[in-house]
Design an enzyme around this catalytic site. Structure first.
Site, short mmCIF file in Angstrom:
data_model
loop_
_atom_site.label_atom_id
_atom_site.label_comp_id
_atom_site.label_asym_id
_atom_site.label_seq_id
_atom_site.Cartn_x
_atom_site.Cartn_y
_atom_site.Cartn_z
N ARG A 173 0.94 -1.05 0.06
CA ARG A 173 -0.27 0.14 0.24
C ARG A 173 0.86 1.27 -0.51
O ARG A 173 2.30 1.57 0.71
CB ARG A 173 -1.12 -0.58 1.40
CG ARG A 173 -0.32 0.02 2.49
CD ARG A 173 -0.57 -0.15 3.86
NE ARG A 173 -0.96 0.35 4.61
CZ ARG A 173 -0.36 1.52 5.41
NH1 ARG A 173 -0.58 2.55 4.96
NH2 ARG A 173 0.39 1.73 6.52
N ARG A 177 -1.70 10.83 3.70
CA ARG A 177 -2.01 11.75 4.90
C ARG A 177 -2.57 12.70 4.09
O ARG A 177 -2.05 13.17 3.10
CB ARG A 177 -1.69 11.60 6.00
CG ARG A 177 -0.53 10.06 6.59
CD ARG A 177 -0.15 10.17 8.05
NE ARG A 177 1.35 9.57 8.45
CZ ARG A 177 2.21 9.81 9.03
NH1 ARG A 177 2.98 10.72 9.64
NH2 ARG A 177 2.72 8.15 8.84
N ARG A 250 21.35 -7.02 1.34
CA ARG A 250 21.42 -5.23 0.82
C ARG A 250 21.96 -4.75 1.77
O ARG A 250 22.38 -4.64 2.95
CB ARG A 250 20.26 -4.69 0.04
CG ARG A 250 19.45 -5.00 -0.42
CD ARG A 250 20.76 -4.55 -2.23
NE ARG A 250 20.75 -3.39 -2.25
CZ ARG A 250 21.54 -3.14 -3.65
NH1 ARG A 250 22.50 -4.58 -4.19
NH2 ARG A 250 21.09 -2.02 -4.33
N ARG A 281 20.11 9.20 0.87
CA ARG A 281 20.15 9.86 1.73
C ARG A 281 21.38 11.09 2.14
O ARG A 281 22.28 9.95 1.93
CB ARG A 281 19.04 9.58 2.56
CG ARG A 281 19.54 8.46 3.44
CD ARG A 281 18.48 7.57 4.19
NE ARG A 281 18.87 6.66 5.47
CZ ARG A 281 18.17 6.88 6.23
NH1 ARG A 281 16.85 7.32 6.67
NH2 ARG A 281 18.32 5.15 6.66
N GLU A 301 24.80 8.16 2.18
CA GLU A 301 24.64 7.06 2.74
C GLU A 301 23.90 6.10 1.26
O GLU A 301 23.65 6.74 -0.25
CB GLU A 301 23.25 6.99 3.03
CG GLU A 301 22.94 5.59 3.81
CD GLU A 301 21.59 4.89 4.79
OE1 GLU A 301 20.48 4.44 4.39
OE2 GLU A 301 21.57 5.51 5.60
N TYR A 349 14.48 -7.32 8.91
CA TYR A 349 14.34 -6.39 9.17
C TYR A 349 13.73 -5.74 10.35
O TYR A 349 11.99 -5.60 10.74
CB TYR A 349 14.02 -5.72 8.10
CG TYR A 349 14.03 -3.85 8.57
CD1 TYR A 349 15.16 -2.97 8.29
CD2 TYR A 349 13.61 -2.87 8.83
CE1 TYR A 349 15.58 -1.65 8.34
CE2 TYR A 349 13.31 -1.75 8.94
CZ TYR A 349 14.76 -0.95 9.15
OH TYR A 349 14.47 -0.31 9.53
N ASP A 351 12.71 -2.62 13.93
CA ASP A 351 12.47 -1.60 14.05
C ASP A 351 13.30 -2.25 15.81
O ASP A 351 13.13 -3.04 16.30
CB ASP A 351 11.17 -1.07 13.66
CG ASP A 351 10.63 -0.06 13.00
OD1 ASP A 351 11.73 -0.58 11.94
OD2 ASP A 351 9.82 -0.11 12.44
#
Length: 368
Positions: A173, A177, A250, A281, A301, A349, A351
């Protein structure tokens, strides 16, 4: 030979939380790490009074009140709010996709106008019924402008493959917002430890024996014999000598620069979404802690391919790697004296809040 209850291989967030809980339970722990510092990828290096996130930007955010209370008991957190920008073709756009972004793209000023514009862009791809790749999926979800300017180049750089060669499920998705709110995360709690993440890791490892520059695999038999149980937080395929195959990742490469100016880009994180810019970034670290130092430190990066000797960052979630990891999981289940935890051992991955929660859960299972 000294004997420990737990040998913890890796001093990153998962290993440090488990070690802290084990110590509270009266267990004797030894933490070893092949790097010259603790903290894994959340380690911060002090450069001219600026805490530099040496392995990329880390912003702690969570909707888990228990986890937030846990980390804030150990370290003071500031009120940093992640509000990145995207740079494309000489223009800046706010992230996440919100009313500021839609105004910058199309000049629309109300949610009704923005929704109508997005619907118009999506209609051009109504003929795509079953997206065959990421590009088709993204075009169907958001239309041409957002995909071309803000998704395509960044995604292709990150994964090192054309969007037409990436599976559609990578983008399930596109979060829109329809408010003028640049807060990237919806979580109730967010911030950065005052003084950097080393403060948090040092609090977790306080009073625990730690040996740095120590590679588990160089003296594996010795380390296996030194403790009743081992918590391994490294790459699970390496633990089993790659017998089921190599898991793909990666990697990232960082170029750090100290600049003799007080502010370079006015924001902690700016994404570069064009395919012709090699980095993804630029991070300006002083903004994580509202720094007022006369100089600044920025980090470029770069996405990178993975090979042995490079740091693995992002697992490649496809059917081949899922099968290989499943084979390693079966081997891991047979090792009653070895626990596997963290993003590398779980090939995921994660958080930081999920990492803390998973380490607490494992500690409860083992120590209760």
């Amino acid at each position: 030979m000294e004997k420990y209850d737990y040998l913890i291989v890796g001093s990153g967030l998962f290993g440090a939380v488990f070690a802290y809980e084990a110590k509270l339970a009266g267990k004797r722990c030894l933490v070893i790490d092949k790097r010259a510092h603790t903290g894994g990828n959340i380690y911060c290096e002090d450069v001219e009074g600026i805490r530099v996130h040496k392995y990329g930007a880390h912003i702690f955010h969570t909707d888990n009140k228990k986890v937030w209370e846990y980390v804030t008991r150990l370290a003071e957190f500031n009120r940093y709010t992640n509000s990145p920008l995207a740079y494309y073709d000489g223009k800046l756009y706010n992230l996440p996709f919100n009313m500021n972004t839609f105004y910058q793209l199309w000049g629309v000023r109300t949610p009704l106008e923005a929704k109508a514009k997005i619907a118009e862009q999506r209609r051009a791809y109504d003929n795509i019924t079953e997206p065959a790749n990421l590009e088709e999926q993204a075009l169907k979800l958001c239309g041409e402008d957002i995909y071309t300017r803000l998704i395509k180049g960044y995604t292709e750089k990150q994964w090192g493959r054309k969007a037409t060669d990436l599976p559609a499920f990578i983008i399930n998705r596109v979060p829109f917002r329809f408010t003028f709110d640049n807060n990237y995360f919806n979580d109730a709690y967010q911030g950065i430890p005052e003084g950097g993440y080393n403060v948090l890791i040092n609090a977790l490892l306080d009073g625990i024996e730690v040996r740095l520059n120590t590679n588990y695999f160089e003296e594996r038999e010795r380390w296996d014999a030194i403790a009743d149980k081992i918590l391994f937080t490294g790459c699970i395929d390496e633990f089993f000598d790659f017998r089921c195959g190599y898991l793909e990742y990666r990697s990232l490469r960082f170029e750090h620069k100290t600049l003799e100016i007080d502010d370079f880009q006015g924001n902690a994180v700016v994404n570069y979404t064009s395919g012709d810019v090699p980095y993804t970034r630029v991070i300006e670290h002083k903004h994580f802690e509202y720094g007022t130092q006369p100089n600044t430190v920025v980090t470029y990066e770069y996405p990178d391919s993975f090979a042995i000797g490079k740091e693995p960052y992002y697992p490649v979630n496809d059917s081949r790697n899922a099968t290989i990891f499943n084979d390693y999981s079966k081997l891991a289940a047979q090792r009653s004296n070895v626990l596997f935890g963290g993003r590398l051992a779980q090939y995921t991955y994660a958080d930081m809040d999920d990492t803390v929660a998973a380490a607490l859960e494992l500690a409860e299972q083992q120590l209760r």
